[in-house]
Design a protein around this motif. Structure first.
Motif, PDB file in Angstrom:
ATOM      1  N   THR A  88       0.772  -1.274  -0.099  1.00 21.68           N
ATOM      2  CA  THR A  88      -0.101  -0.120   0.148  1.00 21.68           C
ATOM      3  C   THR A  88       0.864   1.308  -0.362  1.00 21.68           C
ATOM      4  N   GLN A  89       0.228   2.361  -0.581  1.00 25.08           N
ATOM      5  CA  GLN A  89       1.047   3.617  -0.409  1.00 25.08           C
ATOM      6  C   GLN A  89       0.559   4.506   0.822  1.00 25.08           C
ATOM      7  N   ALA A  90      -0.275   3.778   1.332  1.00 31.49           N
ATOM      8  CA  ALA A  90      -0.854   4.726   2.685  1.00 31.49           C
ATOM      9  C   ALA A  90       0.035   4.520   4.002  1.00 31.49           C
ATOM     10  N   ALA A  91      -0.384   5.289   4.965  1.00 33.56           N
ATOM     11  CA  ALA A  91       0.017   4.861   6.251  1.00 33.56           C
ATOM     12  C   ALA A  91      -0.568   3.804   6.744  1.00 33.56           C
ATOM     13  N   VAL A  92       0.098   2.813   7.776  1.00 36.08           N
ATOM     14  CA  VAL A  92      -0.354   1.710   8.153  1.00 36.08           C
ATOM     15  C   VAL A  92      -0.506   1.666   9.800  1.00 36.08           C
ATOM     16  N   GLU A  93      -1.416   0.784  10.393  1.00 35.45           N
ATOM     17  CA  GLU A  93      -1.327   0.530  11.767  1.00 35.45           C
ATOM     18  C   GLU A  93      -1.389  -0.974  11.844  1.00 35.45           C
ATOM     19  N   PHE A  94      -0.866  -1.172  13.023  1.00 31.02           N
ATOM     20  CA  PHE A  94      -0.889  -2.911  13.173  1.00 31.02           C
ATOM     21  C   PHE A  94      -1.691  -2.968  14.206  1.00 31.02           C
ATOM     22  N   TYR A  95      -2.787  -3.958  14.047  1.00 31.67           N
ATOM     23  CA  TYR A  95      -3.999  -4.253  15.246  1.00 31.67           C
ATOM     24  C   TYR A  95      -3.233  -4.596  16.482  1.00 31.67           C
ATOM     25  N   LEU A  96      -2.391  -5.532  16.439  1.00 29.77           N
ATOM     26  CA  LEU A  96      -1.868  -5.880  17.872  1.00 29.77           C
ATOM     27  C   LEU A  96      -0.980  -4.732  18.633  1.00 29.77           C
ATOM     28  N   ASP A  97      -0.808  -3.799  17.997  1.00 34.15           N
ATOM     29  CA  ASP A  97      -0.106  -2.619  18.734  1.00 34.15           C
ATOM     30  C   ASP A  97      -0.968  -1.653  19.321  1.00 34.15           C
ATOM     31  N   ARG A  98      -2.240  -1.852  18.989  1.00 35.18           N
ATOM     32  CA  ARG A  98      -3.327  -0.985  19.578  1.00 35.18           C
ATOM     33  C   ARG A  98      -3.726  -1.624  20.986  1.00 35.18           C
ATOM     34  N   ARG A  99      -3.177  -2.412  21.259  1.00 37.87           N
ATOM     35  CA  ARG A  99      -3.561  -3.176  22.761  1.00 37.87           C
ATOM     36  C   ARG A  99      -2.867  -2.063  23.813  1.00 37.87           C
ATOM     37  N   PRO A 100      -3.537  -2.138  25.066  1.00 36.06           N
ATOM     38  CA  PRO A 100      -2.954  -1.004  26.267  1.00 36.06           C
ATOM     39  C   PRO A 100      -1.403  -1.654  26.285  1.00 36.06           C
ATOM     40  N   GLY A 101      -0.689  -0.503  26.335  1.00 43.15           N
ATOM     41  CA  GLY A 101       0.917  -0.795  26.506  1.00 43.15           C
ATOM     42  C   GLY A 101       1.589  -1.188  25.538  1.00 43.15           C
ATOM     43  N   HIS A 102       0.999  -1.133  24.256  1.00 43.22           N
ATOM     44  CA  HIS A 102       1.744  -1.577  22.899  1.00 43.22           C
ATOM     45  C   HIS A 102       1.775  -0.310  21.979  1.00 43.22           C
ATOM     46  N   GLY A 103       2.921  -0.228  21.246  1.00 47.20           N
ATOM     47  CA  GLY A 103       2.651   0.953  20.274  1.00 47.20           C
ATOM     48  C   GLY A 103       2.529   2.123  20.726  1.00 47.20           C
TER      49      GLY A 103
END
Length: 104
Positions: A88-103
């Motif tokens: 993709t040419q877009a910014a990305v986010e990682f689902y598991l990094d959205r847990r509290p204390g991650h990312g």
């Protein structure tokens, strides 16, 4: 690694074709440090590390919606496998990094 990738892809680059070669250099730096520190990243696979592949495959674009597809069209040429954030040419986010204390 996923945090570094996500933050890097948020940036507005002058030439999008520079994105993957630059990230390859960053990956080499990670691999060099891994060899020294023994963190066990594994093999580099199209923007992912083999020992954290499952976590790394859990990505999406922050505004994943039908409208986002119009704003960030798919690459006209093959860049990377569709399962990789590199496709993709877009910014990305990682689902598991959205847990509290991650990312971020």
């Amino acid at each position: 690694w996923r945090i570094a990738v996500a933050r890097y892809l948020e940036r507005q680059l002058t030439n999008p074709e520079d994105r993957l070669p630059a990230l390859s250099g960053i990956a080499q730096n990670f691999q060099d440090k891994d060899s020294y520190m023994g963190a066990g990243l594994g093999t580099y696979l199209a923007g992912h590390w083999s020992k954290s592949l499952l976590d790394s495959l859990s990505w999406n674009t922050p505004s994943a919606s039908p409208i986002a597809a119009l704003i960030v069209p798919p690459a006209e040429e093959y860049i990377a496998p569709s399962w990789s954030w590199a496709s993709t040419q877009a910014a990305v986010e990682f689902y598991l990094d959205r847990r509290p204390g991650h990312g971020s």
